[in-house]
Motif scaffolding. Sequence first.
Motif, PDB file in Angstrom:
ATOM      1  N   ALA A   1      49.950  55.655  50.258  1.00  0.00           N
ATOM      2  CA  ALA A   1      48.634  55.441  50.866  1.00  0.00           C
ATOM      3  C   ALA A   1      47.974  54.182  50.308  1.00  0.00           C
ATOM      4  O   ALA A   1      47.305  53.434  51.035  1.00  0.00           O
TER       5      ALA A   1
ATOM      6  N   MET B   1      44.528  59.232  64.348  1.00  0.00           N
ATOM      7  CA  MET B   1      45.194  57.964  64.734  1.00  0.00           C
ATOM      8  C   MET B   1      44.521  56.769  64.069  1.00  0.00           C
ATOM      9  O   MET B   1      43.309  56.573  64.222  1.00  0.00           O
ATOM     10  N   PRO B   2      45.273  55.933  63.391  1.00  0.00           N
ATOM     11  CA  PRO B   2      44.694  54.725  62.799  1.00  0.00           C
ATOM     12  C   PRO B   2      44.080  53.833  63.874  1.00  0.00           C
ATOM     13  O   PRO B   2      44.573  53.776  64.990  1.00  0.00           O
TER      14      PRO B   2
ATOM     15  N   TRP C   1      39.300  49.129  59.553  1.00  0.00           N
ATOM     16  CA  TRP C   1      40.467  49.921  59.958  1.00  0.00           C
ATOM     17  C   TRP C   1      40.389  51.279  59.261  1.00  0.00           C
ATOM     18  O   TRP C   1      40.105  51.345  58.064  1.00  0.00           O
TER      19      TRP C   1
ATOM     20  N   ALA D   1      49.580  51.257  51.999  1.00  0.00           N
ATOM     21  CA  ALA D   1      49.078  51.117  53.370  1.00  0.00           C
ATOM     22  C   ALA D   1      47.670  50.526  53.377  1.00  0.00           C
ATOM     23  O   ALA D   1      47.336  49.684  54.219  1.00  0.00           O
TER      24      ALA D   1
ATOM     25  N   LEU E   1      42.599  54.371  58.179  1.00  0.00           N
ATOM     26  CA  LEU E   1      44.018  54.614  57.921  1.00  0.00           C
ATOM     27  C   LEU E   1      44.415  56.028  58.291  1.00  0.00           C
ATOM     28  O   LEU E   1      43.561  56.893  58.539  1.00  0.00           O
ATOM     29  N   GLU E   2      45.719  56.253  58.279  1.00  0.00           N
ATOM     30  CA  GLU E   2      46.274  57.556  58.643  1.00  0.00           C
ATOM     31  C   GLU E   2      45.674  58.686  57.789  1.00  0.00           C
ATOM     32  O   GLU E   2      45.443  59.787  58.277  1.00  0.00           O
ATOM     33  N   ASP E   3      45.405  58.409  56.512  1.00  0.00           N
ATOM     34  CA  ASP E   3      44.879  59.467  55.630  1.00  0.00           C
ATOM     35  C   ASP E   3      43.361  59.598  55.729  1.00  0.00           C
ATOM     36  O   ASP E   3      42.762  60.363  54.975  1.00  0.00           O
TER      37      ASP E   3
END
Lengths: 351, 351
Positions: A302, A1-2, A173, A305, A175-177
């Motif tokens: 990515a 989860m970001p 932050w 993002a 990120l999702e990746d």
Amino acid sequence: MPGPGPTNSLTDVPGVRVGHATRREPGWLTGTTVVVAPGAGAVAGVDVRGAAPGTRETDLLEPENLVDRVNAVVLTGGSAFGLAAADGVMQSLYADGLGWPVGAGAGEVVPIVPAAVLFDLGRGGAFDHVPTAQDGRSAYEAASAGPVPQGNVGAGTGARAGGLKGGVGSASWVLEDGATVAALVAVNSFGDAVEPGTGLLPAQRFGYPGELTTGIPNEVEVRAARERAATTYAEQPLRPGLATVIGVIATDATLTKAQCRRTSGLGHDGLARAINPVHTLLDGDTLFTLAVGDRPSPELPALHALMVAAGDCVTRAVGHAMLAAESVSNGVTDLRSYRDAFPSAFAGASA
Amino acid sequence: MPGPGPTNSLTDVPGVRVGHATRREPGWLTGTTVVVAPGAGAVAGVDVRGAAPGTRETDLLEPENLVDRVNAVVLTGGSAFGLAAADGVMQSLYADGLGWPVGAGAGEVVPIVPAAVLFDLGRGGAFDHVPTAQDGRSAYEAASAGPVPQGNVGAGTGARAGGLKGGVGSASWVLEDGATVAALVAVNSFGDAVEPGTGLLPAQRFGYPGELTTGIPNEVEVRAARERAATTYAEQPLRPGLATVIGVIATDATLTKAQCRRTSGLGHDGLARAINPVHTLLDGDTLFTLAVGDRPSPELPALHALMVAAGDCVTRAVGHAMLAAESVSNGVTDLRSYRDAFPSAFAGASA
């Protein structure tokens, strides 16, 4: 989860260290912050968007130029005099054998240390009390991978944000990746980092729930702040070089120099959302981006993002700077912190 | 007293004319907008901040280059194919004897017509239905000094703003010293011009009271809009060139080419406040600034105020574009307007 990284600050990017030299003894109100890249350095780019910048080693960051790694970035008070702090950081890096290899021997290196300054001359009382090479060395020695000290420290020591006390702020932050992006800013803006009509930090809208403030500033505080801000500028007419926000974005993704520069550009959008106005003729706003490259080079979605998150980190870092800043009243400079100006913004907060 | 000009649009700047060619017959959803400078042209600058721009005649606007006046600026749909519209505007200007004098004869001129495009290919049904030189001529012939038609017209005909219908919007401001600054934008952004959490236009905070909407969008509308926006992007994965906001700032103050460029930079901050994200890898965001020079060259405080107002005009122009846009549902493109998505934002409005 970001979400934000463990320290919600620049050092969440693996290997990145941050150090401050803070000069607030009598007659002084300035300082220097250094961001040290890991190992052989980080790929870097810069976007200078203010009209009154003070910088060094930014031309080599043009994508078409040779050097593609920097060893550290210096953010400093002292206006252009403060550029001397980078001399000290160069000396320390050189002593550690870190730099761009130019000779046959292992130690024959030139440390690459881009720098940007902000205007805080005279805020401690003496116009010529400015950071020197020694402050650069001190900041380098203080550099740590721990949580970043924020507020009236380093380059943010003498900073002013519109009519309030500015300072250093940072945010991160994940990120999702799994890539991390983070920002550190020294907020010293001509414009306000507070909405004049509401007393809210614009950054509020870009933080995750509960990250910034918890209450709504009351009307008395809002009116008082507006009046104080008006006085600040009435006493100090428009002059170039009064202000400047400087900062560093960092990520563990692998980026090219050009991608670093574009990331800084999105960072400036983050400034525009947190501060109004910004990038004026009176600001020298400059943002660096460092890519330490532990992770692979991102594909377009990515990368997109990551750049968008970089902008949001800058916005949130401005909010953190405002929350961490402390009031200063030294006989020359009389600036309230956001916390002291808007206590009702913290109504219901546990700390 | 500072406030918007008589039409609250770009044509409040004396001598500036705006014309649209709108192509929305079956199979089409695109168009061209031309901003015509008065007389011998206007001093101009440009700032290209998106990562996927489509432009012509922007290099001559570099401050160090010779040509310092442009006769018109073309904003157009059709992606890079749409650049052909500028051919038609050049032909029309040439027929009128307007351009940069290069020969001995009175008519030996080269019209200077910078242009920027936005991506709307295929939104009318056919990928190759794009503006041509004829659309440039039509827009030029339609150019008027009257209030600027806004919404689904000209370059905004096929525009999309995040998950909603975009379009052309414009706004103006008369400064304390009497100078006018105004902006016209064609909003076709990857990012949203609506706050996902509230359904409010971010531009709202930068308009004068009552300029934009009057009510608060209700929760059902906000949730529905968020869901539709998510679908829009799920169906259309990230590709470069999907978006782009283009626009023109104009003023009757005398500015240099470099000052025009800096004004465009502050305009981009206005975009950042109205649209999130913006200036991404998928946007080609480009803003021109024209200074017609009827008024004297401003001193620093007035110049600063003008640049800041330019940014606010861009933010407000984005808001006006969203309010003027109309829903489109043609079997290929299905986009709601802000008015149709958030009717409760207009609760209590008289019109």
